[in-house]
Design a protein around this motif. Sequence first.
Motif, PDB file in Angstrom:
ATOM      1  N   MET A   1      -7.990   4.375  11.194  1.00  0.00           N
ATOM      2  CA  MET A   1      -6.804   4.665  10.322  1.00  0.00           C
ATOM      3  C   MET A   1      -7.016   4.182   9.035  1.00  0.00           C
ATOM      4  O   MET A   1      -7.784   3.276   8.897  1.00  0.00           O
ATOM      5  N   ILE A   2      -6.342   4.664   7.951  1.00  0.00           N
ATOM      6  CA  ILE A   2      -6.422   4.366   6.910  1.00  0.00           C
ATOM      7  C   ILE A   2      -5.209   3.873   6.111  1.00  0.00           C
ATOM      8  O   ILE A   2      -4.064   4.457   6.498  1.00  0.00           O
ATOM      9  N   LEU A   3      -5.274   3.116   5.242  1.00  0.00           N
ATOM     10  CA  LEU A   3      -3.973   2.490   4.528  1.00  0.00           C
ATOM     11  C   LEU A   3      -3.298   3.452   3.287  1.00  0.00           C
ATOM     12  O   LEU A   3      -4.120   3.678   2.453  1.00  0.00           O
ATOM     13  N   PHE A   4      -2.361   4.123   3.541  1.00  0.00           N
ATOM     14  CA  PHE A   4      -1.653   4.993   2.458  1.00  0.00           C
ATOM     15  C   PHE A   4      -0.956   4.282   1.543  1.00  0.00           C
ATOM     16  O   PHE A   4      -1.071   4.551   0.313  1.00  0.00           O
ATOM     17  N   PHE A   5      -0.012   3.460   1.903  1.00  0.00           N
ATOM     18  CA  PHE A   5       0.759   2.448   0.915  1.00  0.00           C
ATOM     19  C   PHE A   5       0.986   1.084   1.454  1.00  0.00           C
ATOM     20  O   PHE A   5       1.114   1.150   2.910  1.00  0.00           O
ATOM     21  N   GLN A   6       1.498   0.465   0.706  1.00  0.00           N
ATOM     22  CA  GLN A   6       2.065  -0.896   1.074  1.00  0.00           C
ATOM     23  C   GLN A   6       2.684  -1.468  -0.199  1.00  0.00           C
ATOM     24  O   GLN A   6       2.392  -1.228  -1.217  1.00  0.00           O
ATOM     25  N   PHE A   7       3.497  -2.396   0.519  1.00  0.00           N
ATOM     26  CA  PHE A   7       4.317  -2.981  -1.025  1.00  0.00           C
ATOM     27  C   PHE A   7       5.194  -4.215  -0.127  1.00  0.00           C
ATOM     28  O   PHE A   7       5.516  -4.320   0.943  1.00  0.00           O
ATOM     29  N   ASP A   8       5.597  -5.351  -1.112  1.00  0.00           N
ATOM     30  CA  ASP A   8       6.422  -6.346  -0.709  1.00  0.00           C
ATOM     31  C   ASP A   8       7.842  -5.893  -0.699  1.00  0.00           C
ATOM     32  O   ASP A   8       8.315  -5.423  -1.864  1.00  0.00           O
ATOM     33  N   ILE A   9       8.568  -5.996   0.189  1.00  0.00           N
ATOM     34  CA  ILE A   9      10.084  -5.558   0.148  1.00  0.00           C
ATOM     35  C   ILE A   9      10.737  -6.637  -0.643  1.00  0.00           C
ATOM     36  O   ILE A   9      10.982  -7.695  -0.575  1.00  0.00           O
ATOM     37  N   PRO A  10      11.371  -6.055  -1.726  1.00  0.00           N
ATOM     38  CA  PRO A  10      12.302  -6.944  -2.629  1.00  0.00           C
ATOM     39  C   PRO A  10      13.136  -8.022  -1.694  1.00  0.00           C
ATOM     40  O   PRO A  10      13.812  -7.469  -0.816  1.00  0.00           O
ATOM     41  N   GLU A  11      13.363  -9.088  -2.189  1.00  0.00           N
ATOM     42  CA  GLU A  11      14.037  -9.962  -1.546  1.00  0.00           C
ATOM     43  C   GLU A  11      15.737  -9.476  -1.532  1.00  0.00           C
ATOM     44  O   GLU A  11      16.480  -9.976  -0.561  1.00  0.00           O
ATOM     45  N   ASP A  12      15.984  -8.669  -2.276  1.00  0.00           N
ATOM     46  CA  ASP A  12      17.556  -8.269  -2.236  1.00  0.00           C
ATOM     47  C   ASP A  12      17.638  -7.257  -0.999  1.00  0.00           C
ATOM     48  O   ASP A  12      18.962  -6.905  -1.112  1.00  0.00           O
ATOM     49  N   ILE A  13      16.832  -6.796  -0.570  1.00  0.00           N
ATOM     50  CA  ILE A  13      17.119  -5.741   0.429  1.00  0.00           C
ATOM     51  C   ILE A  13      17.516  -6.437   1.824  1.00  0.00           C
ATOM     52  O   ILE A  13      16.613  -7.163   2.234  1.00  0.00           O
ATOM     53  N   ALA A  14      18.509  -5.901   2.274  1.00  0.00           N
ATOM     54  CA  ALA A  14      19.022  -6.641   3.540  1.00  0.00           C
ATOM     55  C   ALA A  14      18.124  -6.551   4.720  1.00  0.00           C
ATOM     56  O   ALA A  14      17.463  -5.261   4.775  1.00  0.00           O
ATOM     57  N   THR A  15      17.974  -7.652   5.445  1.00  0.00           N
ATOM     58  CA  THR A  15      17.304  -7.872   6.749  1.00  0.00           C
ATOM     59  C   THR A  15      15.669  -7.789   6.452  1.00  0.00           C
ATOM     60  O   THR A  15      14.875  -8.520   7.374  1.00  0.00           O
ATOM     61  N   PHE A  16      15.083  -7.049   5.580  1.00  0.00           N
ATOM     62  CA  PHE A  16      13.917  -6.990   5.491  1.00  0.00           C
ATOM     63  C   PHE A  16      13.207  -7.603   4.340  1.00  0.00           C
ATOM     64  O   PHE A  16      12.151  -7.618   3.985  1.00  0.00           O
ATOM     65  N   GLY A  17      14.227  -8.130   3.447  1.00  0.00           N
ATOM     66  CA  GLY A  17      13.728  -8.764   2.122  1.00  0.00           C
ATOM     67  C   GLY A  17      12.550  -9.681   2.153  1.00  0.00           C
ATOM     68  O   GLY A  17      12.907 -10.796   3.278  1.00  0.00           O
ATOM     69  N   GLY A  18      11.487  -9.562   1.591  1.00  0.00           N
ATOM     70  CA  GLY A  18      10.342 -10.606   1.679  1.00  0.00           C
ATOM     71  C   GLY A  18       9.377 -10.476   2.381  1.00  0.00           C
ATOM     72  O   GLY A  18       8.350 -10.788   2.655  1.00  0.00           O
ATOM     73  N   ASP A  19       9.647  -9.197   3.507  1.00  0.00           N
ATOM     74  CA  ASP A  19       8.521  -8.681   4.351  1.00  0.00           C
ATOM     75  C   ASP A  19       7.636  -7.960   3.530  1.00  0.00           C
ATOM     76  O   ASP A  19       7.881  -7.441   2.465  1.00  0.00           O
ATOM     77  N   HIS A  20       6.498  -7.662   4.028  1.00  0.00           N
ATOM     78  CA  HIS A  20       5.229  -6.823   3.570  1.00  0.00           C
ATOM     79  C   HIS A  20       4.897  -5.637   4.522  1.00  0.00           C
ATOM     80  O   HIS A  20       4.991  -5.883   5.586  1.00  0.00           O
ATOM     81  N   LEU A  21       5.302  -4.406   3.801  1.00  0.00           N
ATOM     82  CA  LEU A  21       5.177  -3.242   4.911  1.00  0.00           C
ATOM     83  C   LEU A  21       3.883  -2.636   4.610  1.00  0.00           C
ATOM     84  O   LEU A  21       3.596  -2.379   3.302  1.00  0.00           O
ATOM     85  N   LEU A  22       3.296  -2.011   5.603  1.00  0.00           N
ATOM     86  CA  LEU A  22       1.872  -1.381   5.228  1.00  0.00           C
ATOM     87  C   LEU A  22       1.971  -0.136   6.359  1.00  0.00           C
ATOM     88  O   LEU A  22       2.550  -0.077   7.382  1.00  0.00           O
ATOM     89  N   VAL A  23       1.656   1.036   5.674  1.00  0.00           N
ATOM     90  CA  VAL A  23       1.777   2.205   6.381  1.00  0.00           C
ATOM     91  C   VAL A  23       0.151   2.922   6.450  1.00  0.00           C
ATOM     92  O   VAL A  23      -0.435   3.221   5.695  1.00  0.00           O
ATOM     93  N   PHE A  24      -0.189   3.090   7.762  1.00  0.00           N
ATOM     94  CA  PHE A  24      -1.434   3.436   8.031  1.00  0.00           C
ATOM     95  C   PHE A  24      -1.389   4.862   8.917  1.00  0.00           C
ATOM     96  O   PHE A  24      -0.277   5.238   9.439  1.00  0.00           O
ATOM     97  N   HIS A  25      -2.519   5.716   8.677  1.00  0.00           N
ATOM     98  CA  HIS A  25      -2.369   7.099   9.162  1.00  0.00           C
ATOM     99  C   HIS A  25      -3.776   7.452   9.337  1.00  0.00           C
ATOM    100  O   HIS A  25      -4.779   7.317   8.760  1.00  0.00           O
ATOM    101  N   CYS A  26      -3.956   8.235  10.347  1.00  0.00           N
ATOM    102  CA  CYS A  26      -5.545   8.792  10.607  1.00  0.00           C
ATOM    103  C   CYS A  26      -5.649   9.773   9.501  1.00  0.00           C
ATOM    104  O   CYS A  26      -5.114  10.618   9.184  1.00  0.00           O
ATOM    105  N   PRO A  27      -6.960   9.697   9.316  1.00  0.00           N
ATOM    106  CA  PRO A  27      -7.644  10.700   8.006  1.00  0.00           C
ATOM    107  C   PRO A  27      -7.883  12.125   8.472  1.00  0.00           C
ATOM    108  O   PRO A  27      -7.868  13.067   7.880  1.00  0.00           O
ATOM    109  N   THR A  28      -8.025  12.120   9.761  1.00  0.00           N
ATOM    110  CA  THR A  28      -8.265  13.623  10.375  1.00  0.00           C
ATOM    111  C   THR A  28      -7.261  14.173  11.171  1.00  0.00           C
ATOM    112  O   THR A  28      -7.127  15.343  11.397  1.00  0.00           O
ATOM    113  N   HIS A  29      -6.584  13.420  11.927  1.00  0.00           N
ATOM    114  CA  HIS A  29      -5.345  13.941  12.549  1.00  0.00           C
ATOM    115  C   HIS A  29      -3.890  13.950  11.963  1.00  0.00           C
ATOM    116  O   HIS A  29      -3.607  13.012  11.397  1.00  0.00           O
TER     117      HIS A  29
END
Length: 204
Positions: A1-29
Amino acid sequence: MILFFQFDIPEDIATFGGDHLLVFHCPTHNDAVVAQGASEQLPPGFWDTPPPLYTAPGAFWRIMLHRDDTSPAPDPDEYLRPRRLDLRPAAEHVTIWWPGDVLSDGQDLDSAFTDHGIGLREFKIGGVPSWIQGRESCTCPCGDNLVYVCQVPADTGFAKHHDRPEQLDTFRFGQYGLFLGNETYVLACPAHCHPAAAWPVNQN
């Protein structure tokens, strides 16, 4: 799988503030996420081994959330051209599609918007989802209800390197897409029970 995007979730976002999110997806499927046997209550072990899809032997995507000090990978991705993702605060605009008072006894206005409103259709973190086909929800194997984190608009393209093959069933030459270009809403476990406890809801 390849990394499509990632970001640090801003601190003021409820529940997930401060997390780092990464989205992977297969390049062929390239497909929409519709899992066989998955209901609103996800089964035990679901995040370790997601059930097969209708057209694939297993999951072709992975969404990760973490809060540790994981270092960047030493090598750049070989498929997608790097782009900077800048985040800025913005006001949400919510539409209520039916007349009348949507507030039930004891319900505040914010939760009424979340339950009954439709937010802006754009790439965003937090806010109110812009459900196209109606609100969807899932319960994590740990028992908590998954919570909306972010959304990716329909037909969002990610520029590929020139020497990489075209993606099958893509919607734009020279770019890769996620989940057949469906509008994607990322829901995640508020208990952080698993680093991959996130589900991409696809609608069109």
